[in-house]
Design an enzyme around this catalytic site. Structure first.
Site, PDB file in Angstrom:
ATOM      1  N   LYS A   1      -5.934 -11.595  -8.905  1.00 54.50           N
ATOM      2  CA  LYS A   1      -7.221 -11.569  -8.228  1.00 54.50           C
ATOM      3  C   LYS A   1      -8.136 -10.492  -8.822  1.00 54.50           C
ATOM      4  CE  LYS A   1      -8.763 -10.636  -3.596  1.00 54.50           C
ATOM      5  NZ  LYS A   1      -8.421 -10.298  -2.228  1.00 54.50           N
TER       6      LYS A   1
ATOM      7  N   LYS B   1     -11.483  -4.249  -7.796  1.00 56.02           N
ATOM      8  CA  LYS B   1     -12.172  -3.082  -8.347  1.00 56.02           C
ATOM      9  C   LYS B   1     -11.214  -1.923  -8.613  1.00 56.02           C
ATOM     10  CE  LYS B   1     -13.897  -1.902  -3.752  1.00 56.02           C
ATOM     11  NZ  LYS B   1     -14.202  -3.197  -3.142  1.00 56.02           N
TER      12      LYS B   1
ATOM     13  N   LYS C   1       0.821  -1.210   0.000  1.00 54.03           N
ATOM     14  CA  LYS C   1       0.000   0.000   0.000  1.00 54.03           C
ATOM     15  C   LYS C   1       0.852   1.255   0.000  1.00 54.03           C
ATOM     16  CE  LYS C   1      -4.461  -1.574   1.621  1.00 54.03           C
ATOM     17  NZ  LYS C   1      -5.545  -1.405   2.589  1.00 54.03           N
TER      18      LYS C   1
END
Ligand code: TRP
Length: 335
Positions: free
Chosen positions: A200, A203, A118
Site C-alpha cells: 500500500k 507516507k 505497531k
C-alpha cells in the site's frame, strides 16, 4: 422508540493528523467524505487523541492538525453541512473511552493485528494507549450513534470490535448504542507504492514511493517517472502479474471516474512513457485546485478557528447526550 423517517442516516469517520496525506489517503478517504455530505448526516473528526499513541513533536503535531483541517476544507467539505472537529476538543471521547475500557477484555485487544504491527514498529514505546486504541475508536463511533463508518479495509477489525463492545453493553443495559456498520466505498481503488506496487502507498516509506497531496507538479512528474513498472512493455490491467502498471491505471481511473477497459484500450500501441505522462497530468489536475484552496484557507486563521469551534460545539452536544444516557444506565449519580 420509533425511528423518524426523515432523519438521515448518520456517518462518523476520523483521520489522524500524522503528516501530509498521500494520494492514497485522498482517493481512499478524504475525497469520499465530500460525496456523502448530502445524503447523510456526517461528522468528520481529526483523530488527534489517537495520534499520541506514537510520540509527537509538539510544534509539528499542532501544525499537522491544522494542516489536516485545511486540507479537508480544501478538498471541498462544507462545514455548514458536515460537522468538522478535533477529537481532543470534545472531552466525551476520552470519558467514553474509559468507560468502554471496562467493557473490553484484554484478550480481545491482544488479538488486534494493528497493535502487533505497531508495537513491532515502535518497540521503545509500547504504551497502554496503543493497546486500547481500538476502544477509543469504538467510543468515537458510538458517541454519535453512527449508522455507517467509512473506513479502509485496514480498519475492519477495529469496526468489528466496536460492534462487539456495543452489543455487549446493549446486552447488559438494554439499548444504549446504535450498532454501526462499515461503509466501504465502491470506487475503492487501493493505491499502491510507486516503488513496491505490491504494498500500500504509505507516507512512512521512502519519499519516491508516494505522492503527497501537496507535491508540486515537478515532484509528481519525477516520482511517476521513477515508478516501478515491468519489462514486457504492454499496458493492461493485471494487478497480479503487472502490479506497477495496474496501479498507475487504477490511479487514472479513480481520479477521472473512467472505465478501466476503455482506458486500457486508449493506450493500445502506446508505451509506459505515455502512461506515466497521463497519470502525471490527471494527478496534477486533481491536486492543483486543492493546493490553491489549501494555501488560501490556511491564511484565514479566523475562519479555521470558527470552523473547528462550531464543530466542537455541535459534536459535543450530541456526544454529551450519549454519554449521559450510558452513565445513567451504569448507575452513576446524575449531575
Ligand atoms: N483509526 C483510524 C485510522 O487510523 C482513525 C480513526 C479514529 C477513526 N477514530 C475513528 C476512523 C472513528 C473511523 C471512525 O485510520
Amino acid at each position: 422508540m420509533q425511528e423518524n423517517p426523515v432523519r438521515k442516516q448518520r456517518i462518523l469517520s476520523g483521520i489522524q493528523p500524522t503528516g501530509t496525506p498521500t494520494l492514497g489517503n485522498y482517493i481512499g478517504a478524504m475525497r469520499n467524505w465530500k460525496l456523502l455530505e448530502d445524503e447523510y448526516d456526517c461528522l468528520y473528526m481529526i483523530a488527534d487523541l489517537h495520534t499520541i499513541t506514537v510520540r509527537q513533536d509538539p510544534a509539528k503535531f499542532r501544525q499537522n492538525a491544522m494542516q489536516m483541517l485545511g486540507l479537508l476544507l480544501a478538498s471541498g467539505l462544507n462545514p455548514d453541512k458536515s460537522v468538522l472537529f478535533f477529537q481532543s476538543h470534545v472531552p466525551q471521547h476520552a470519558q467514553l473511552g474509559w468507560l468502554l475500557d471496562c467493557f473490553t477484555y484484554m484478550g480481545e485487544m491482544n488479538r488486534m493485528t494493528q497493535f502487533k504491527d505497531k508495537s513491532a514498529k515502535h518497540a521503545d514505546n509500547i504504551n497502554c494507549g496503543l493497546f486500547t486504541y481500538p476502544v477509543l475508536m469504538a467510543g468515537d463511533i458510538l458517541l454519535y450513534q453512527a449508522n455507517l463508518v467509512p473506513v479502509g479495509r485496514d480498519q475492519t477489525q477495529h469496526l468489528e470490535i466496536c460492534r462487539d463492545i456495543a452489543m455487549r453493553v446493549n446486552g447488559i443495559y438494554g439499548h444504549v448504542f446504535t450498532i454501526p456498520e462499515g461503509y466501504y466505498s465502491k470506487v475503492g481503488a487501493r493505491v499502491m507504492s510507486l516503488q513496491d506496487p505490491t504494498r500500500k502507498m504509505s507516507k512512512s516509506e521512502a519519499e519516491d514511493s508516494f505522492i503527497s497531496v501537496l507535491d508540486t507538479p515537478d515532484v509528481i512528474r519525477r516520482k511517476y517517472r521513477r515508478a516501478v513498472t515491468d519489462s514486457d512493455a504492454c499496458i493492461r490491467f493485471d494487478p497480479e502479474n503487472k502490479p506497477g502498471v495496474s496501479n498507475l491505471l487504477s490511479i487514472i481511473c479513480a481520479l477521472t471516474g473512467g472505465d478501466m477497459d476503455q482506458l486500457v484500450a486508449s493506450f493500445e500501441g502506446k508505451g509506459y512513457g505515455e502512461l506515466k505522462a497521463a497519470v502525471t497530468d490527471v494527478t496534477v489536475e486533481t491536486l492543483a485546485p486543492i493546493q490553491a484552496e489549501f494555501a488560501r484557507v490556511m491564511k484565514d486563521k479566523a475562519y479555521m478557528e470558527s470552523v473547528y469551534r462550531a464543530g466542537a460545539q455541535r459534536a459535543g452536544a450530541l456526544a454529551e447526550r450519549t454519554l449521559q444516557k450510558f452513565m445513567k444506565k451504569i448507575g452513576y449519580v446524575q449531575k
